[in-house]
Scaffold this motif. Structure first.
Motif, PDB file in Angstrom:
ATOM      1  N   GLY A  85       0.839  -1.119   0.177  1.00  0.00           N
ATOM      2  CA  GLY A  85       0.110  -0.090   0.074  1.00  0.00           C
ATOM      3  C   GLY A  85       0.785   1.294  -0.044  1.00  0.00           C
ATOM      4  O   GLY A  85       0.509   2.126  -0.692  1.00  0.00           O
ATOM      5  N   TYR A 102      -0.365   4.323   5.337  1.00  0.00           N
ATOM      6  CA  TYR A 102       0.206   3.137   5.224  1.00  0.00           C
ATOM      7  C   TYR A 102       1.604   3.014   6.152  1.00  0.00           C
ATOM      8  O   TYR A 102       1.959   2.098   6.393  1.00  0.00           O
ATOM      9  N   SER A 155      -5.614   0.128  -3.571  1.00  0.00           N
ATOM     10  CA  SER A 155      -5.095   0.548  -2.286  1.00  0.00           C
ATOM     11  C   SER A 155      -6.330   0.036  -1.327  1.00  0.00           C
ATOM     12  O   SER A 155      -6.387  -0.324  -0.418  1.00  0.00           O
ATOM     13  N   THR A 183      -6.164  -2.368   1.908  1.00  0.00           N
ATOM     14  CA  THR A 183      -6.811  -2.026   3.143  1.00  0.00           C
ATOM     15  C   THR A 183      -7.885  -2.864   3.757  1.00  0.00           C
ATOM     16  O   THR A 183      -7.902  -3.397   4.872  1.00  0.00           O
TER      17      THR A 183
END
Lengths: 158, 229
Positions: free
Chosen positions: A38, A87, A140, A144
């Motif tokens: 990320g 991140y 991304s 997550t």
């Protein structure tokens, strides 16, 4: 003697983390490693945003509509830069948690929960408001999501 | 050591992240400009540059000292933002500029890009390419969200005063499709990675220069100066 060597890696865990199970350590270590993906993604997007490259329509990424939208900047900062900071924080907290710092684990849960909510909001914006998907932004969101699942597994079975 | 190890790891990652960011930024800015004339050898790119559709759509005299060639997609928002900048430069510099437009519809992202390119080319067959080009860019936000763009484009054809029936026939013609393909081949042969891409006298211009009016004007002036010498 050889048995001692085989056990050696586990002795990295400091004494104040005696409650931290091996399983939790592995989960935190996985979270730290996955968060690097990320971080790389968000760093790349930040630089593309700053240099104006990603604002073009490119034959590979579909990011121009998303990154040229008003949602791509928050308080004067590129959203990707905030993502990179998030991140990096995840990586730092997960590393500390893996080394037995318990407060880091709690903060990590809160941070990833917040990131998950933001990611869901951003996917909603891409799908229903901007009506274009940026694959780097989706990557991304996927990262997550994976981080949240890992922490949920640890939380359910500490 | 055990106590500081996590902090060392964190600091190392921070260092690597910042270093990569610095490298990416530097690499992006110092990208070698590419030549549209094919006279400079470039690695991994075929030396033969495709000519593109003939005759090309141009504004300004062929003798103009500064020649701009744009590869554009009518449905691409940054192309829509670049359009007024280029138009302004054309108005300011007049006969000292020649502008050529090449079709490069990015169909994977933009469902109406080919229809828009075809509409411009079909209008071009009746001598009104630039009129349609301007209308498509000026109203990009209107038709971008539509499901069926044909009635809108036919409305534009009527607005610029061309034969609408002929336009409707020719928008799906082989000739129009071939022109778009030829421009696309030229884009590919020049390794054009996105839109808008602009070549000034054969050299690719950085996007951050052309999207900024002042920087773009300064670049054109500099090119005019060097053309005088």
């Amino acid at each position: 003697m050889s048995q001692q060597f085989a056990d050696a890696p586990d002795k990295h865990i400091p004494t104040n983390s005696s409650l931290l199970t091996k399983r939790s350590t592995y989960i935190y270590a996985s979270v730290a490693i996955i968060s690097l993906l990320g971080l790389a993604d968000a760093t790349y997007l930040t630089i593309e945003h700053i240099t104006g490259q990603s604002v073009r329509c490119t034959i590979i990424a579909g990011c121009s509509e998303v990154l040229s939208s008003k949602y791509a900047v928050v308080g004067g900062f590129p959203l990707a830069m905030i993502g990179a900071a998030a991140y990096f924080s995840v990586f730092s907290l997960a590393t500390l948690a893996a080394f037995g710092y318990r407060f880091a684990g709690t903060l990590l849960n809160l941070l990833v929960a917040a990131m998950l909510l933001v990611s869901l909001w951003l996917v909603y914006l891409q799908a229903f408001v901007i009506r274009s998907f940026c694959q780097y932004c989706l990557f991304s969101a996927a990262i997550t999501f994976i981080l949240a699942i890992l922490l949920l597994i640890r939380w359910r079975k500490p | 050591m055990k106590r500081i190890l996590p902090f060392l790891i964190i600091l190392s990652v921070l260092g690597v992240a910042l270093g990569s960011a610095w490298y990416l930024k530097r690499a992006s800015i110092t990208t070698q400009p590419r030549s549209a004339t094919g006279d400079t050898p470039r690695p991994n790119i075929p030396s033969l540059v495709a000519p593109g559709a003939e005759p090309p759509h141009t504004m300004g005299p062929v003798t103009a000292p500064v020649k701009l060639e744009e590869f554009g997609d009518f449905e691409c928002p940054p192309c829509g933002q670049f359009h007024p900048v280029l138009k302004k430069m054309h108005d300011e510099f007049g006969d000292r500029l020649q502008v050529t437009f090449r079709e490069y519809p990015l169909t994977a992202m933009h469902p109406h890009a080919v229809s828009a390119a075809s509409a411009a080319e079909a209008a071009g067959l009746q001598g009104k390419f630039w009129e349609m080009h301007h209308l498509l860019y000026d109203n990009q936000k209107t038709w971008h969200g539509q499901f069926d763009v044909r009635p809108t484009f036919e409305g534009y054809a009527k607005q610029i005063g061309i034969d609408v029936e002929r336009f409707k026939r020719e928008i799906n013609s082989d000739l129009v499709a071939r022109r778009i393909t030829e421009d696309g081949k030229r884009a590919r042969s020049l390794n054009v990675g996105g839109t808008p891409t602009l070549f000034m006298n054969g050299r690719e211009m950085p996007f951050e220069t052309i999207i900024n009016e002042d920087k773009f004007r300064a670049a054109i002036k500099q090119e005019l100066e060097s053309a005088k010498r």
